[in-house]
Design a protein around this motif. Structure first.
Motif: not given
Length: 339
Positions: A43-62
């Motif tokens: 699991x990635x570690x947030x630093x500085x102003x980052x937040x950690x999100x439990x992802x429910x869905x992710x968009x697919x892009x070109x």
């Protein structure tokens, strides 16, 4: 004299436990869609102003498919395996501080900093605060995951670059795609006369989105029926039937060509200049403030997102294959975890 604070006391909910590892879709080197595989990674570690999100869905892009294939942003990948996925929606599970704008438990959507950090094709993702907004209440997580990249791109094209306004004539190529269906709506919302190209089965839908005129590109050369356009938003380029070059024929002198697909028409600036037409390329800005504004338009009912298909996380390869077939109406989304 003692002063009593009028600020309400803050109730801090305990942060949920976060595991050390997570399921993610990764790829070990550039390749075809079947290069994507499910793995267990840290699991990635947030630093500085980052937040950690439990992802429910992710968009697919070109851009995901281009990066996977060795183009797009692949040159910036400095470690393997890599995790794709700019679009994320989910719940904040770690915030930089208690009074952060997106505290633990906040439902959010936004853009991950791929490939600098692992993306949304995973159960957890770190996202910069300035690339986030609160999820629109009107949308499910799956619907919200289809918004950030496409809508922010369309917003930048229509509102910030074209400066859409009443009476302006804007032609949107590929109006039924992910970016296109937002571009049509934004341009119409701000009063422009919108002309959109699309396939036969999308023409009525494009009218519903706000297009004043539609052109069936399978039967009609748009330059035969369209003229005196102020702005062309070209989401195709010259990879298909010289759409970019032909667009110069419908622009008025001094009009603006916005060429979006990277590398789809290397000589567009020179060609536009030779005809007295302004031109620019465009890259998406992960602007959380703009995304919040878009969210308010969505909640008001003025703008909507269309999700074409939803795949489970372990079907990411199939999702990429579907995307690369072309002709997607709206967006394709990965369902990563339960709400």
């Amino acid at each position: 004299m003692r002063f009593r604070s009028t600020r309400p006391e803050m109730s801090i909910d305990p942060a949920p436990a976060v595991p050390d590892t997570m399921r993610a879709v990764v790829f070990d080197a550039p390749g075809a869609a079947d290069a994507l595989r499910v793995a267990e990674i840290a699991v990635p570690t947030p630093v500085l102003s980052e937040v950690l999100i439990r992802v429910v869905a992710a968009g697919i892009n070109p851009i995901d498919a281009k990066t996977r294939a060795g183009r797009g942003m692949s040159g910036a990948i400095d470690a393997w395996p890599s995790v794709l996925g700019l679009d994320v929606s989910g719940v904040v599970v770690k915030a930089p501080f208690d009074a952060h704008p997106f505290p633990v438990g906040t439902e959010v959507y936004g853009m991950a900093a791929v490939p600098r950090t692992p993306g949304g094709y995973a159960e957890y993702a770190v996202v910069p605060t300035l690339s986030l907004a609160r999820k629109p209440a009107a949308l499910s997580y799956v619907e919200a995951a289809g918004v950030p990249v496409a809508a922010l791109t369309a917003w930048g094209l229509v509102v910030e670059t074209a400066l859409a306004h009443q009476g302006q004539r804007i032609l949107v190529h590929a109006g039924s795609g992910g970016v296109g269906h937002f571009a049509v709506q934004f341009a119409a919302y701000f009063g422009a006369h919108v002309i959109a190209t699309g396939s036969p089965h999308n023409l009525d839908w494009l009218r519903e989105l706000g297009a004043a005129e539609v052109v069936d590109y399978t039967s009609t050369r748009f330059e035969d029926v369209v003229a005196d356009v102020d702005v062309v938003i070209d989401l195709i380029g010259n990879v298909a039937d010289d759409t970019g070059t032909r667009s110069l024929e419908v622009l008025r002198p001094g009009g603006l060509l916005i060429e979006v697909p990277t590398g789809a028409w290397p000589g567009f600036r020179e060609a536009a200049s030779a005809r007295g037409i302004r031109s620019t390329d465009y890259k998406t800005i992960p602007d959380g403030a703009a995304l919040a504004t878009i969210g308010r338009l969505i909640d008001s009912g003025a703008v909507r997102v269309f999700i074409d298909r939803v795949f489970d996380l372990d079907e990411a390869a199939a999702a990429h294959t579907e995307l690369e077939r072309g002709h997607t109406r709206g967006k394709i989304v990965l369902h990563v975890s339960d709400d």
